[in-house]
Design an enzyme around this catalytic site. Structure first.
Site, PDB file in Angstrom:
ATOM      1  N   LYS A   1       0.829  -1.202   0.000  1.00 43.29           N
ATOM      2  CA  LYS A   1       0.000   0.000   0.000  1.00 43.29           C
ATOM      3  C   LYS A   1       0.868   1.259   0.000  1.00 43.29           C
ATOM      4  CE  LYS A   1      -4.051   1.643   2.647  1.00 43.29           C
ATOM      5  NZ  LYS A   1      -4.924   1.281   3.782  1.00 43.29           N
TER       6      LYS A   1
ATOM      7  N   SER B   1      -9.441   1.694   2.505  1.00 43.92           N
ATOM      8  CA  SER B   1      -8.424   2.376   1.731  1.00 43.92           C
ATOM      9  C   SER B   1      -7.386   1.451   1.093  1.00 43.92           C
ATOM     10  CB  SER B   1      -7.702   3.394   2.625  1.00 43.92           C
ATOM     11  OG  SER B   1      -7.125   2.757   3.749  1.00 43.92           O
TER      12      SER B   1
ATOM     13  N   SER C   1     -10.546  -0.940   6.323  1.00 42.49           N
ATOM     14  CA  SER C   1      -9.755  -0.677   5.118  1.00 42.49           C
ATOM     15  C   SER C   1      -9.157  -1.915   4.467  1.00 42.49           C
ATOM     16  CB  SER C   1      -8.624   0.309   5.440  1.00 42.49           C
ATOM     17  OG  SER C   1      -9.159   1.583   5.703  1.00 42.49           O
TER      18      SER C   1
END
Length: 480
Positions: free
Chosen positions: A81, A157, A181
């Site tokens: 990420k 996310s 997320s």
């Protein structure tokens, strides 16, 4: 697509490398080819580490030829990420101003995966600063597209990693979760994910400089893996867990606890808080419950999760209070319209006074006590990660109604992050062409129980991915 290396689970790829069936370089090249084929339609991988990945794979092959032992993830590519440091490359958070913010060292989970033989192959997209909303769209890289339907968000996310895993660009993704997320994009993209107990995996969430964040960021954010199979989650779990001097929060708890007396009790909460749940999501929970019954679990529907509304209110007050001083500076980094989601949050939830914050910290601990008692009675809880099927991109940023709808949809994720317990998201099938899934929540530091139950669900309901993205140009898809 039959027989392609990128189709195989991570465990099978690593075994093939260790046995000499294939080289690590062949495995990496297969994924690079897959990324080249599908990432232009998905915009999941933001920075491709081609030469570094190929060099790492070649070193793995050299060590195998020399008779050296290889790790449990030998040659397995993974994405990281955009919030998590990979040595020598920028950690951008999707913000143009940070495009040259090069990391001096791997974050602890990246280092652990690398030490196990895995190969970081690229960064993955996020909502700008992980603050622009649930939909994965960044100022720097644009929209990430749900491979099942370009008119639906992949979630966030950790949406870039979820899409990369779902489409076969990698078998493992490394994301993080402070309220859904990992689990929401897993449900929306048809993959599995593990949110560990707070303190199970070492991490370093410092962004600029050496100062650590406040208590909410310290306690709520947990790094964790995404994969197409539960067995791959288990492999990553065994690699990532354990104490580490770089993170004093990480504790040396055994990976596997004492076996529980059968049948293990599972509490079903299909509609947390009684706010409503979509029929397709209710059906997914029922399907998972049926699979667990078939596997010998004692599955019982209960009235509700403990103190849900109180926990959500405390979560909001504590996080807003911590974040409020930084909001004026951060707001300018979010780009045009990117501040709408957080602006609505800030307007709705005023920061607490110092006295109120002290009381809220006590409330936080007291709610954790209630959850510990609940999970003592019911070692596992089955429920949705999100109470609707995948929604349209940017819904949470358009107006207050959309923001409240999304916040309500992920309510079980938020409360379980707040109390710090582990959860595994696992797919259950499809409805109207979109993936469905559930999460299985467990006692603190009993990820093993969650993984066992998720494996039972997967064994009976199957694996959904990899899939080819449906036609769409991700960077052109509107989200505002």
């Amino acid at each position: 697509m039959q027989g392609e290396l990128w189709e195989r689970p991570a465990g099978a790829q690593a075994q093939a490398v260790r046995s000499g069936e294939v080289s690590a370089l062949e495995v990496v090249d297969s994924h690079l080819e897959r990324i080249a084929a599908v990432n232009p339609r998905a915009t999941a991988v933001t920075l491709l580490l081609t030469e570094r990945a190929r060099a790492a794979a070649a070193d793995t092959d050299r060590r195998r030829a020399a008779g050296e032992p290889l790790g449990p993830l030998a040659g397995v590519p993974f994405t990281v990420k955009e919030t998590t440091a990979v040595e020598g490359v920028p950690t951008t958070f999707g913000v143009p101003r940070f495009r040259d913010l090069v990391a001096a060292a791997d974050a602890p989970p990246v280092a652990r995966l690398r030490a196990a033989g895995a190969v970081p192959i690229g960064h993955s997209n996020v909502p700008t600063m992980i603050l622009a909303g649930m939909h994965t769209r960044s100022e720097l890289f644009g929209d990430t597209v749900n491979p099942w339907d370009p008119d639906r968000t992949p979630g966030g996310s950790s949406g870039g990693d979820a899409v990369a895993v779902a489409t076969g660009m990698v078998p493992l993704g490394l994301g993080n979760d402070s309220g859904g997320s990992l689990r929401v994009p897993a449900q929306f993209c048809g993959v599995a994910a593990l949110k560990p107990t707070s303190g199970r995996f070492p991490a370093d969430h410092r962004f600029l400089g050496t100062d650590d964040p406040g208590p909410a960021s310290q306690m709520l954010v947990t790094d964790g893996p995404l994969a197409r199979t539960v067995s791959d989650l288990r492999l990553a779990y065994e690699v990532l867990a354990g104490a580490d001097p770089r993170d004093p929060r990480a504790v040396p708890v055994p990976l596997y606890g004492e076996p529980l007396r059968a049948p293990v009790k599972v509490a079903v909460v299909a509609d947390p808080g009684g706010r409503g749940v979509h029929p397709a999501v209710r059906a997914a929970v029922d399907a998972a419950a049926g699979a667990l019954v078939d596997a010998g679990y004692d599955v019982r529907e209960v009235a509700d999760a403990p103190r849900l509304d109180e926990a959500l209110d405390a979560y909001d007050r504590i996080t807003v209070t911590e974040f409020a001083p930084a909001w004026p500076a951060v707001r300018g980094l979010l780009g045009e319209g990117g501040d709408r989601y957080m602006a609505m949050v800030m307007e709705r939830t005023p920061p607490a006074t110092s006295g109120e914050l002290v009381a809220l910290m006590g409330t936080w601990l007291n709610i954790r006590r209630s959850w510990a008692a609940f999970l003592h009675e019911h070692p596992l809880l089955l429920g949705p990660s999100f109470t609707e099927p995948p929604v349209e991109p940017g819904l949470e940023s358009r107006d207050r109604t959309g923001r409240d709808r999304v916040a309500s949809g992920l309510r079980l994720c938020a409360v379980t992050s707040f109390v710090g317990v582990p959860a595994v998201a696992v797919p259950t099938g499809t409805a109207d062409g979109l993936p469905c899934g559930v999460q299985i929540v467990g006692r603190a530091f009993r990820e093993d129980l969650c993984l066992d139950a998720a494996q039972a669900v997967e064994d009976r309901l199957g694996v959904l991915t990899p899939v080819d993205p449906r036609a769409a140009v991700g960077t052109d898809h509107p989200s505002r």
